[in-house]
Design an enzyme around this catalytic site. Sequence first.
Site, PDB file in Angstrom:
ATOM      1  N   THR A  16     -66.847 -87.896 -35.817  1.00 37.95           N
ATOM      2  CA  THR A  16     -67.358 -89.267 -35.764  1.00 37.95           C
ATOM      3  C   THR A  16     -67.313 -89.834 -34.353  1.00 37.95           C
ATOM      4  O   THR A  16     -68.319 -90.309 -33.815  1.00 37.95           O
ATOM      5  CB  THR A  16     -66.554 -90.163 -36.716  1.00 37.95           C
ATOM      6  N   LYS A 107     -53.946 -91.098 -30.714  1.00 33.33           N
ATOM      7  CA  LYS A 107     -52.722 -91.910 -30.653  1.00 33.33           C
ATOM      8  C   LYS A 107     -51.481 -91.100 -31.023  1.00 33.33           C
ATOM      9  O   LYS A 107     -50.410 -91.301 -30.452  1.00 33.33           O
ATOM     10  CB  LYS A 107     -52.821 -93.143 -31.557  1.00 33.33           C
ATOM     11  N   ILE A 138     -61.360-102.415 -28.684  1.00 29.84           N
ATOM     12  CA  ILE A 138     -60.647-103.518 -28.038  1.00 29.84           C
ATOM     13  C   ILE A 138     -59.958-102.993 -26.777  1.00 29.84           C
ATOM     14  O   ILE A 138     -59.184-102.034 -26.853  1.00 29.84           O
ATOM     15  CB  ILE A 138     -59.582-104.114 -28.984  1.00 29.84           C
ATOM     16  N   LYS A 207     -49.538 -96.331 -32.750  1.00 29.39           N
ATOM     17  CA  LYS A 207     -50.178 -97.271 -31.828  1.00 29.39           C
ATOM     18  C   LYS A 207     -49.156 -98.234 -31.232  1.00 29.39           C
ATOM     19  O   LYS A 207     -49.216 -98.572 -30.044  1.00 29.39           O
ATOM     20  CB  LYS A 207     -51.282 -98.028 -32.566  1.00 29.39           C
TER      21      LYS A 207
END
Length: 429
Positions: A16, A107, A138, A207
């Site tokens: 993806t 991550k 972000i 994260k």
Amino acid sequence: MTKASPLKIAIAGLGTVGGGTVQLLHDQAELLAARAGRPLALVAAAALEKPAELPLDGVAFFADAREMAKSCDYDVLVELIGGAKGIALDVVTAALERGKSVVTANKAMIAHHGVALARLAEAKGGNIGFEASVGGGIPVIKSLREGLAGNRVTKVMGILNGTCNYILTTMRDSGRDFADVLAEAQSLGYAEADPSFDIDGTDTAHKLAILASLAFAMPTNIDGVSCEGIRNVSALDIRYADELGYRIKLLGVASSSDKGVETRVYPAMVPLSFPLAHVSGPFNAIVTEGDFVGRTVLEGRGAGARPTASAVVADLMDLATGRVGPTFGLTVDTLKPLPAAPAGTHRSAFYIRLMVRDEPGVFADVAAALKAEKVSMEQIIQRGRAPSEVVPVVMTVHETDEASMLRAVERIRGLASVTDLQLIRIESL
């Protein structure tokens, strides 16, 4: 290498995010070259199969990502395979050993091995970019590492997992319970067939470990993250949260104080005035507190091909223009482990939902348990009576230390009239 020569990119993983990155590099090639002052050229890609739908003409294709990492001519390797170890760690290590730079969305790998990889990059002259590892599109890594570099950051708090936020938002909007909404999320592709990585808080913990390292100039410490998921949040709790003026969110919270560092993942009630209360569906949001800047809030799409590819390419642009620095904002030897805050000293208000047999003296017994631990009740909700049946009793308590609250909970659980108890923190900045 001259300024006008291309930045040669090799991508490992064409799922993806990998596919989205290939498409972005192709579709925005002219814009990126103009902004970087040089082309960003995809020269190689590796995956088990070559996707026919991706623009890979003229790109060397490898079925073995390890072979590509070790033998191909590139400047930066983009790792989009995933996983803390195995092939992902192998290809990144191989690239860094060659003095190449790395960009990753991984991550788990950064949370577990980021410091060791950063040390290798420093020794060999490469760089590591991992903007896409937290928050999708972000720019929170850049914000902490660069935008807030003049601040001592004391707190980072965020909604960091879109799957959990989608589930909790849908539970609130539909009134349905967790298992039903999870099954729907799986059927729609918002949750994995095995959703435990998301719903048990592991993804958020990875994260948060990264954000805490950047915020507090400490090595990543995934083992120090206390983690609770959302499996036990019920539709009943969400309805009561609504009535009390809260939203339930899965939060990752990292804070630094004189007591030490806390890194925790847990479902919490946040007031409607809180910046995170209205972040819905698959969106993520991160709030930071700095000593000079005060509060900052970042919100956006936390996953998906296009937002995450945007973050990957942001790191590539930094490499193309030479805007690079130490992986965690400081050299590895400068990162200092910080003591953890003593267990039980965290302070917050709490929501308690009891299922009790409707018998005389129940409130007196619960109040006595709270009083024994010096926990002060704020408000209580009970409606109707149902003799011989269990009924919900909801209360909130004023801010108290967690150790006292947990001792009170154990006392309440021991009451014969109490058949179930749910405890949720009430969080605010």
